[in-house]
Write a protein that holds these residues in place. Structure first.
Motif, mmCIF file in Angstrom:
data_model
loop_
_atom_site.group_PDB
_atom_site.id
_atom_site.type_symbol
_atom_site.label_atom_id
_atom_site.label_comp_id
_atom_site.label_asym_id
_atom_site.label_seq_id
_atom_site.Cartn_x
_atom_site.Cartn_y
_atom_site.Cartn_z
ATOM 1 N N LEU A 3 0.404 -0.957 0.320
ATOM 2 C CA LEU A 3 0.075 0.157 -0.532
ATOM 3 C C LEU A 3 1.204 0.941 0.029
ATOM 4 O O LEU A 3 1.907 1.406 0.896
ATOM 5 N N LEU A 4 1.086 2.072 -0.592
ATOM 6 C CA LEU A 4 1.106 3.531 -0.964
ATOM 7 C C LEU A 4 0.638 4.643 -1.399
ATOM 8 O O LEU A 4 -0.153 4.407 -1.338
ATOM 9 N N HIS A 5 0.745 5.521 -0.106
ATOM 10 C CA HIS A 5 0.126 6.797 0.088
ATOM 11 C C HIS A 5 0.317 7.441 -0.358
ATOM 12 O O HIS A 5 1.098 8.211 -1.835
ATOM 13 N N GLY A 6 -0.437 8.635 -0.656
ATOM 14 C CA GLY A 6 -0.275 10.404 -1.139
ATOM 15 C C GLY A 6 0.901 11.019 -0.783
ATOM 16 O O GLY A 6 1.504 11.152 0.209
ATOM 17 N N LEU A 7 1.199 12.100 -1.441
ATOM 18 C CA LEU A 7 1.977 13.194 -1.252
ATOM 19 C C LEU A 7 1.978 13.724 0.298
ATOM 20 O O LEU A 7 0.980 14.413 0.415
ATOM 21 N N GLY A 8 3.089 14.367 0.889
ATOM 22 C CA GLY A 8 2.425 14.395 2.707
ATOM 23 C C GLY A 8 1.793 13.763 3.356
ATOM 24 O O GLY A 8 1.394 14.191 4.511
ATOM 25 N N MET A 9 1.621 12.202 3.238
ATOM 26 C CA MET A 9 1.027 11.967 4.458
ATOM 27 C C MET A 9 2.221 10.503 4.453
ATOM 28 O O MET A 9 3.055 10.596 4.500
ATOM 29 N N SER A 10 1.552 9.651 5.288
ATOM 30 C CA SER A 10 2.389 8.377 5.187
ATOM 31 C C SER A 10 1.169 7.114 4.729
ATOM 32 O O SER A 10 0.341 7.017 4.704
ATOM 33 N N ALA A 11 2.141 5.631 5.794
ATOM 34 C CA ALA A 11 1.169 4.941 5.687
ATOM 35 C C ALA A 11 -0.052 5.192 6.312
ATOM 36 O O ALA A 11 -0.810 3.533 7.080
ATOM 37 N N LEU A 12 0.077 5.607 8.026
ATOM 38 C CA LEU A 12 -1.295 5.843 8.267
ATOM 39 C C LEU A 12 -2.452 6.185 7.600
ATOM 40 O O LEU A 12 -3.845 5.527 7.830
ATOM 41 N N ALA A 13 -2.351 6.167 6.801
ATOM 42 C CA ALA A 13 -3.340 6.778 5.668
ATOM 43 C C ALA A 13 -4.207 6.078 5.297
ATOM 44 O O ALA A 13 -5.764 5.907 5.394
ATOM 45 N N TRP A 14 -3.578 4.408 5.714
ATOM 46 C CA TRP A 14 -4.351 3.084 5.934
ATOM 47 C C TRP A 14 -5.441 2.204 6.719
ATOM 48 O O TRP A 14 -5.391 1.497 6.648
ATOM 49 N N ASP A 15 -5.228 2.944 7.630
ATOM 50 C CA ASP A 15 -5.940 2.456 9.266
ATOM 51 C C ASP A 15 -6.738 1.433 8.447
ATOM 52 O O ASP A 15 -7.152 0.509 9.649
ATOM 53 N N ASP A 16 -7.224 2.177 8.158
ATOM 54 C CA ASP A 16 -9.092 2.161 8.126
ATOM 55 C C ASP A 16 -9.445 0.675 7.119
ATOM 56 O O ASP A 16 -10.172 0.610 7.463
ATOM 57 N N GLY B 204 11.133 10.539 1.560
ATOM 58 C CA GLY B 204 10.738 11.675 2.172
ATOM 59 C C GLY B 204 9.902 12.134 2.884
ATOM 60 O O GLY B 204 9.187 13.574 2.887
ATOM 61 N N HIS B 205 8.640 11.181 3.282
ATOM 62 C CA HIS B 205 7.724 11.427 4.186
ATOM 63 C C HIS B 205 7.972 11.066 5.770
ATOM 64 O O HIS B 205 8.850 10.475 5.965
ATOM 65 N N ARG B 206 7.056 11.174 6.333
ATOM 66 C CA ARG B 206 7.508 11.525 7.827
ATOM 67 C C ARG B 206 6.986 9.711 8.412
ATOM 68 O O ARG B 206 7.088 9.316 7.996
ATOM 69 N N GLY B 207 8.158 9.294 8.573
ATOM 70 C CA GLY B 207 8.580 7.291 8.948
ATOM 71 C C GLY B 207 9.408 6.502 7.916
ATOM 72 O O GLY B 207 9.603 5.565 8.417
ATOM 73 N N GLY B 208 9.424 7.774 6.397
ATOM 74 C CA GLY B 208 9.980 6.655 5.798
ATOM 75 C C GLY B 208 11.222 7.509 5.487
ATOM 76 O O GLY B 208 11.989 7.863 6.433
ATOM 77 N N PRO B 209 12.142 6.372 4.400
ATOM 78 C CA PRO B 209 13.965 6.844 4.241
ATOM 79 C C PRO B 209 13.878 8.404 3.893
ATOM 80 O O PRO B 209 12.557 8.740 3.538
ATOM 81 N N ARG B 210 14.980 8.416 4.919
ATOM 82 C CA ARG B 210 15.549 10.362 4.489
ATOM 83 C C ARG B 210 16.008 10.344 2.665
ATOM 84 O O ARG B 210 16.403 9.435 1.973
ATOM 85 N N VAL B 211 15.512 11.717 2.416
ATOM 86 C CA VAL B 211 16.199 11.856 1.213
ATOM 87 C C VAL B 211 17.505 12.168 1.048
ATOM 88 O O VAL B 211 17.596 12.991 2.147
ATOM 89 N N THR B 212 17.826 11.762 0.163
ATOM 90 C CA THR B 212 19.468 11.971 -0.153
ATOM 91 C C THR B 212 20.193 13.308 -0.966
ATOM 92 O O THR B 212 21.054 13.847 -1.101
ATOM 93 N N ARG B 213 19.159 13.202 -1.812
ATOM 94 C CA ARG B 213 19.314 14.104 -3.174
ATOM 95 C C ARG B 213 18.141 14.859 -3.407
ATOM 96 O O ARG B 213 17.181 14.091 -3.528
ATOM 97 N N HIS B 214 18.576 15.774 -3.861
ATOM 98 C CA HIS B 214 16.910 16.377 -4.749
ATOM 99 C C HIS B 214 17.101 17.328 -5.888
ATOM 100 O O HIS B 214 18.039 17.044 -6.196
ATOM 101 N N PRO B 215 16.120 16.643 -6.838
ATOM 102 C CA PRO B 215 14.617 16.516 -6.596
ATOM 103 C C PRO B 215 14.660 14.807 -6.344
ATOM 104 O O PRO B 215 14.910 14.430 -6.968
ATOM 105 N N ALA B 216 13.840 14.242 -5.966
ATOM 106 C CA ALA B 216 14.024 13.334 -6.064
ATOM 107 C C ALA B 216 12.874 12.561 -6.255
ATOM 108 O O ALA B 216 11.116 12.486 -6.035
ATOM 109 N N GLY B 217 12.648 11.876 -7.054
ATOM 110 C CA GLY B 217 11.525 11.845 -8.704
ATOM 111 C C GLY B 217 11.014 10.629 -7.975
ATOM 112 O O GLY B 217 11.460 9.705 -7.360
#
Length: 258
Positions: free
Chosen positions: A8-21, A39-52
């Motif tokens: 399950l993959l969430h939208g921009l600016g969200m996280s895995a919590l989007a799927w709780d229901d 690049g999202h809260r709780g996910g792996p950190r971005v090392t290079r921008h832009p992260a396409g």
């Protein structure tokens, strides 16, 4: 339950919590991995921008490899739907259920000019109101207002859940990487696997009349359906309907000859 994985993959600016229901119902049928993307809260950190899209899809592939999954079913919302379709293009998907996927716009900006200003406004208002949000979100009216751009029934979402959504948006490290809309989804025809495009009827960011029309042109063999009464994040409005769309897609794939 089958042993077939479902990512399950969430939208921009969200996280895995989007799927709780929807995770509990889906877990009765598949091994579910709700991923928080790069690049999202709780996910792996971005090392290079832009992260396409390539970076996000490659990161999901890495995590699939860690689990020993050559392929998986995918369900993705918005940006997550876009990433899921890219993974299908790479041959990593058994099926894709893309819920109002992003990326279906033109090089001239048609189809993207609606979403970008709304997301920018959401980010600014969220940052300004976060200090008083715990108090304000006790009101059903405020909850509906807070989620008005992504849900039609925001008052049904609890205050703690909205605070988590708020913090996800504020901590997103790649928001500015996607707002220019320089990338887009290329045509996907023929399909590498069964694909469902499930569009939220009342999507204010990626309207059916614009983005869904482009999607049907670029992925003409996909199964298309409308999620009636749902906003851009349909898991918040119609979790049962979302579960049904996902399971219908995975079932079609399991019955299809490979």
């Amino acid at each position: 339950m089958t042993t077939t994985p479902l990512v399950l993959l969430h939208g921009l600016g969200m996280s895995a919590l989007a799927w709780d229901d929807v995770v509990p119902a889906l877990s009765r049928h598949h091994v579910v991995f709700a991923a928080t993307m790069l690049g999202h809260r709780g996910g792996p950190r971005v090392t290079r921008h832009p992260a396409g899209i390539d970076a996000l899809a490659t990161d999901i592939e890495r995590r699939m490899d860690e689990r020993g999954w050559e392929t998986a079913h995918f369900a993705g919302n918005s940006l997550g739907g876009w990433v899921a379709l890219e993974l299908a293009r790479r041959g990593r998907a058994r099926s894709v259920c893309a819920l109002t996927p992003a990326g279906f716009w033109t090089a001239g900006g048609h189809g993207h000019t609606v979403a970008a200003p709304i997301i920018r406004r959401m980010a600014v208002l969220t940052r300004l109101t976060r200090p008083v949000a715990p108090i304000g979100l006790r009101s059903a009216t405020i909850r509906r207002f807070a989620l008005r751009d992504v849900a039609e029934r925001g008052e049904r979402v609890g205050p703690r859940r909205i605070l988590a959504i708020t913090d996800d948006l504020l901590a997103c490290d790649i928001l500015d990487d996607y707002l220019p809309g320089t990338e887009q989804i290329a045509p996907l025809d023929p399909l590498p696997c069964p694909v469902t495009l499930a569009w939220a009827e009342r999507d204010h960011l990626l309207p059916v009349s614009i983005n869904a029309t482009i999607a049907r042109e670029r992925v003409p063999q996909a199964r298309f359906e409308i999620l009636t009464g749902a906003g851009h994040v349909p898991m918040l409005d119609s979790p049962r309907r979302v579960v049904r769309a996902i399971l219908d897609t995975t079932a079609r794939a399991e019955l299809s000859p490979r």
